[in-house]
Design a protein around this motif. Structure first.
Motif, mmCIF file in Angstrom:
data_model
loop_
_atom_site.group_PDB
_atom_site.id
_atom_site.type_symbol
_atom_site.label_atom_id
_atom_site.label_comp_id
_atom_site.label_asym_id
_atom_site.label_seq_id
_atom_site.Cartn_x
_atom_site.Cartn_y
_atom_site.Cartn_z
ATOM 1 N N ALA A 308 0.792 -1.237 -0.021
ATOM 2 C CA ALA A 308 -0.099 -0.282 0.201
ATOM 3 C C ALA A 308 0.945 1.271 0.075
ATOM 4 O O ALA A 308 0.397 2.428 -0.018
ATOM 5 C CB ALA A 308 -0.979 -0.048 1.257
ATOM 6 N N ILE A 335 -3.236 3.950 -4.015
ATOM 7 C CA ILE A 335 -4.777 4.023 -4.428
ATOM 8 C C ILE A 335 -4.971 4.307 -5.974
ATOM 9 O O ILE A 335 -5.868 3.643 -6.444
ATOM 10 C CB ILE A 335 -5.334 5.171 -3.729
ATOM 11 N N SER A 340 -6.462 -1.015 -2.707
ATOM 12 C CA SER A 340 -6.832 -0.439 -1.429
ATOM 13 C C SER A 340 -6.570 -1.316 -0.183
ATOM 14 O O SER A 340 -6.487 -2.619 -0.361
ATOM 15 C CB SER A 340 -8.299 -0.269 -1.501
ATOM 16 N N ALA A 342 -7.706 -1.911 3.555
ATOM 17 C CA ALA A 342 -8.564 -1.731 4.682
ATOM 18 C C ALA A 342 -7.808 -2.027 5.969
ATOM 19 O O ALA A 342 -7.665 -3.309 6.268
ATOM 20 C CB ALA A 342 -9.795 -2.501 4.538
ATOM 21 N N ARG A 417 -15.298 3.120 2.669
ATOM 22 C CA ARG A 417 -14.300 4.010 2.212
ATOM 23 C C ARG A 417 -13.443 3.313 0.957
ATOM 24 O O ARG A 417 -13.319 3.782 -0.244
ATOM 25 C CB ARG A 417 -13.295 4.612 3.341
ATOM 26 N N TRP A 418 -13.087 2.140 1.156
ATOM 27 C CA TRP A 418 -12.052 1.410 0.318
ATOM 28 C C TRP A 418 -12.956 1.035 -0.900
ATOM 29 O O TRP A 418 -12.283 0.863 -2.070
ATOM 30 C CB TRP A 418 -10.917 0.687 0.923
ATOM 31 N N THR A 421 -13.336 3.581 -3.428
ATOM 32 C CA THR A 421 -12.208 3.467 -4.450
ATOM 33 C C THR A 421 -12.115 2.512 -5.778
ATOM 34 O O THR A 421 -11.450 2.810 -6.486
ATOM 35 C CB THR A 421 -10.964 3.527 -3.878
ATOM 36 N N PRO A 423 -11.165 -0.575 -6.136
ATOM 37 C CA PRO A 423 -10.120 -1.043 -6.445
ATOM 38 C C PRO A 423 -9.906 -2.224 -7.204
ATOM 39 O O PRO A 423 -10.907 -3.146 -7.306
ATOM 40 C CB PRO A 423 -9.686 -1.453 -4.907
ATOM 41 N N LEU A 426 -8.006 -5.492 -3.223
ATOM 42 C CA LEU A 426 -8.423 -5.086 -2.035
ATOM 43 C C LEU A 426 -7.748 -5.924 -0.978
ATOM 44 O O LEU A 426 -7.738 -7.169 -0.692
ATOM 45 C CB LEU A 426 -9.956 -5.256 -1.788
ATOM 46 N N SER B 203 -4.622 7.431 3.521
ATOM 47 C CA SER B 203 -5.591 7.998 2.297
ATOM 48 C C SER B 203 -5.060 8.591 1.428
ATOM 49 O O SER B 203 -5.708 9.094 0.403
ATOM 50 C CB SER B 203 -6.829 8.534 2.913
#
Lengths: 502, 314
Positions: A308, A335, A340, A342, A417-418, A421, A423, A426, B203
């Motif tokens: 990440a 991102i 993503s 979590a 949230r993720w 995006t 993704p 994940l 983020s």
């Protein structure tokens, strides 16, 4: 059954518009262990905080041995013989073990000189009782988390309370330490004390509880004898419905390789407590769930952090998304590349607690929801509502503060949230830690659905049945190295454990 | 429905503060009718203007979880630089630009020390506060700096119609601050970084950049305030602006900004400035001496924050 030690009658409590407790009554007898069960957000902790004087109820009464008492603060609670071991550690890291155990009531020789010698002797007594191998003079910050929790327990024991509340006391200690704790609980029970025990672990209930009281959504559901019930009944009471099939797993179409990492090596900066990683190479396909099993500290979380982009400077190796090499120098790069992560650490690297659920959901996508530096609040608000709806986050609205949510719902906000995006890959780190059965089932279902829709998913979990249940393929990590790979069909707990402890 | 209720609760505090301001105004008017005269009202606005301008920046710095102790010294330093450039070149544009440049540089270096050097903002700005004050005395030799350009003086003393120029500048800054924090993407960054730096970093928010920019905004706003102060005084004084940073912090805190970061509103701070200015002005007008004024100011801080923490608990 001994005589009634404690009664809490018709307790109600609201926080603003949220009704945390609705007319809850419980009782506790001498010489019994009462397990208090319920999903996250059921109101267990609120009820216990009222008992220990940290919160005041709007309605209701508390009786100790038949006498009505008013518990207005933790000090009066102690006077009435009520002591609580908190879920979250409440130790003072800079003080030593003895000073922590007797915090607020240090022995005094002649005012104001503290009698450290007898405090240390007294502390040693409790440490021996718990067979805890630390010195009374050691600073608490130098202890492991599990040891710190045992210090908390020693502190509660030293209060010599008639009524002892234990809020998830085993969440951070080893199985061996837990066994010791149970022995002590049994002894306390034989001395005629009453213990209220909160936990999410079913097997513990049947080991030590005499009766169980179940709560749901802030209301009292029922009380049963531990010897006359089983896991299914308790879950039914907690969830209000049958939890069917624990791990939903539909066959998925395995697509092309979505993510590949080659020779990822991570050398943490000196002084860091993180585990180094050596030459990790693996692939995940579209529509595939890859599980990572391993002991705590095996480097699983570090692997996620490296992918990440959190430790970019200390990482070497190549990362490919859908066959194309990507360069990840910072979290934003990951991102944008479609990765993503979590996190498991909801309060640390996860949520901005004092901001709203909505603001937390769109945090990585502010650029997408703005035009020439100005936020497109309408568009953003719509996305908030959609995500809250899709993940069934239980909250009054998107403007509710993240801090007001229970653990399971906070976890859902992080997922919301993720997922927003969109993704390609994940990364889920312990997605079900500390959350209740109902929410767990929802998260399993979600993982299943996402894989079916073609997402590549890597899940880290310390619960072996969970890893086996939800993954198509499982790899094991041990001391920063990849030590084994299994298909779901061939994986067993024994094999994984063996491979993870090479 | 529920959403609306929440909003009301959020602005309750500002309404309450405005209520207190109105009550204070009534009391002062009864005690001395002169209080409500056009002359005095203009005076209050002008007195509050430069505090409000810098306090807008201070609010952002506090929201981001830091503090700026160098504001008072920067007020002085930027004003001095403006005065000196005006004196030697007689060019207002040059003087103003030079003063603002000082703000950018000082704010930027505070930000870099804090975000890159990982110093706590308290320490970084404590150092720049001391350095700047020292430099102010070294450069001026302890003397005041005077200029002759009338246009420069107008910044602090001029009017457009009946509205003093500092008040107009203040209004522009307030609108800028409110817009930035509530509508701009950068505003979201500020709240997020102040609320949880780690989560923001993960983020994909460029935490370091955000911090530096916030400190730069603070520096520029403080320099604007510095220009107003110096031109109102009519000369550059190396002793100007002592304790000014505390006025800004007080206004922000009274206005509901959380010292632990992540929460606060520009409008709250503006009302905070208004309250403090009305309080001081009124007390002076009815003849309460400055020592007692300080005592009352202290009490206001305690009462407002107590009320805040208490309402939050329930």
């Amino acid at each position: 059954m001994g005589k009634v030690l404690l009664e809490m009658k018709h307790i109600s409590k609201s926080f603003g518009a949220v009704r945390a407790l609705k007319d809850v009554s419980i009782d506790l007898h001498e010489g019994e262990v009462l397990a208090l069960m319920g999903e996250n957000g059921a109101g267990k902790s609120t009820l216990m905080n009222i008992l220990s004087g940290s919160l005041l109820p709007q309605e209701g009464e508390i009786y100790v041995e038949g006498q009505k008492v008013s518990v207005t603060d933790p000090v009066t609670a102690k006077k009435h013989g009520i002591a609580k071991i908190h879920q979250e550690l409440q130790v003072v890291p800079e003080l030593n073990v003895a000073e922590n155990i007797f915090l607020g009531r240090w022995f005094k020789k002649k005012l104001p000189v503290v009698d450290f010698e007898s405090m240390i002797t007294e502390t040693q007594k409790y440490l021996d009782m718990l067979e805890l191998d630390v010195k009374p003079t050691q600073k608490v910050k130098d202890l492991r988390i599990g040891e710190q929790q045992l210090v908390e327990i020693a502190k509660a024991l030293s209060l010599d309370a008639r009524i002892l509340v234990m809020d998830e006391p085993t969440s951070a200690i080893s199985e061996k330490e837990a066994e010791k704790l149970f022995t002590i609980i049994r002894r306390l029970r034989s001395e005629g004390r009453g213990i209220i025990y909160i936990t999410h672990r079913m097997e513990e209930i049947f080991k030590i509880a005499d009766r169980l009281t179940v709560m749901r959504d802030g209301a009292y559901i029922g009380t049963v004898n531990a010897s006359e019930t089983d896991t299914d009944e308790i879950i039914r009471m907690m969830v209000g419905r049958d939890v069917s099939e624990q791990y939903p797993k539909d066959p998925t179409e395995k697509g092309d390789v979505a993510f590949e990492v080659k020779d990822l090596t991570y050398t943490p900066a000196p002084g860091s407590f993180r585990r180094s990683l050596k030459n990790i190479s693996l692939k995940v396909h579209h529509g595939e769930v890859l599980g990572i099993a391993g002991l705590a500290g095996a480097g699983r979380t570090e692997f996620f952090e490296c992918v990440a982009g959190v430790h970019a400077r200390e990482v070497t190796g190549e990362i490919y998304i859908e066959g194309k090499p990507v360069s990840i120098r910072k979290p934003g790069d990951a991102i944008r590349a479609g990765i993503s992560f979590a996190t498991e650490d909801r309060k640390g690297s996860g949520l901005v607690l004092q901001r709203s659920i909505g603001e937390n959901i769109s945090l990585p996508l502010l650029r997408q929801f703005s035009k020439y530096f100005v936020m497109d609040l309408k568009n953003e608000g719509r996305a908030w509502e959609e995500q809250i709806e899709a993940l069934k986050v239980k909250a009054p609205g998107s403007r509710t503060l993240a801090s007001a949510l229970s653990g399971g719902n906070q976890q859902k906000v992080i997922l919301a949230r993720w997922l927003l995006t969109k993704p390609k890959l994940l990364l889920l780190d312990e997605p079900t830690r500390g959350i209740d059965v109902g929410a767990k089932a929802e998260i399993y279902q979600l993982i299943n659905n996402l894989a079916k829709a073609g997402m590549a998913i890597i899940v880290v979990s310390s619960e072996l049945p969970e890893v086996i249940g939800i993954s198509d393929r499982i790899v094991t990590f041990c001391e920063g190295e990849l030590t084994g790979e299994f298909l779901q069909a061939e994986a067993t707990q024994e094999k994984l454990l063996h491979s993870a402890t090479k | 429905m529920r959403e609306k209720k929440k909003m009301d609760l959020g602005s309750l505090r500002e309404l309450l503060l405005i209520g207190v301001v109105i009550i204070l105004c009534i009391i002062w008017t009864i005690m001395n009718p002169q209080f409500i005269s056009m002359n005095n009202v203009t005076n209050i606005l002008r007195q509050g203007s430069y505090t409000a301008i810098a306090a807008v920046g201070m609010t952002m710095v506090i929201i981001i979880g830091e503090i700026d102790l160098s504001a008072g010294s920067l007020i002085c330093a930027s004003g001095l630089v403006g005065a000196m450039v005006c004196k030697s070149t007689n060019n207002v544009v040059l003087a103003v630009s030079a003063a603002l440049l000082v703000g950018v540089v000082v704010g930027g270096s505070n930000g870099v020390l804090c975000a890159v050097g990982k110093l706590p903002g308290f320490i970084a700005t404590l150092a720049s506060m001391t350095v700047l004050r020292g430099l102010a005395y070294i450069i001026t030799g302890g003397n005041s700096v005077v200029w002759t350009n009338e246009a420069f003086t107008k910044i602090g003393t001029g009017y457009v119609g009946i509205v003093p120029i500092p008040v107009i500048i203040m209004l522009v800054v307030i609108i800028f601050g409110v817009f930035l924090t509530s509508k701009l993407r950068f505003g979201r960054y500020i709240y997020a970084v102040g609320g949880n730096m780690e989560a923001s970093r993960w983020s994909g928010i460029a935490v370091v950049k955000v911090k530096i920019i916030v400190y730069m905004i603070m520096g520029v706003l403080t320099s604007i305030a510095g220009l107003i102060v110096v031109t109102r005084l009519g000369s550059g004084q190396p002793s100007a602006g002592q304790n000014f940073e505390m006025d800004c912090i007080t206004a922000a805190v009274v206005g509901g900004t959380s010292m632990s970061g992540g929460r606060g509103k520009i409008i709250g701070t503006v009302v905070g400035v208004l309250l403090l200015t009305v309080l001081t002005n009124g007390m002076t007008l009815v003849g309460i001496n400055t020592y007692w004024q300080q005592v009352f100011k202290g009490i206001i801080i305690v009462v407002s924050v107590l009320a805040d923490t208490h309402t939050k608990k329930n």
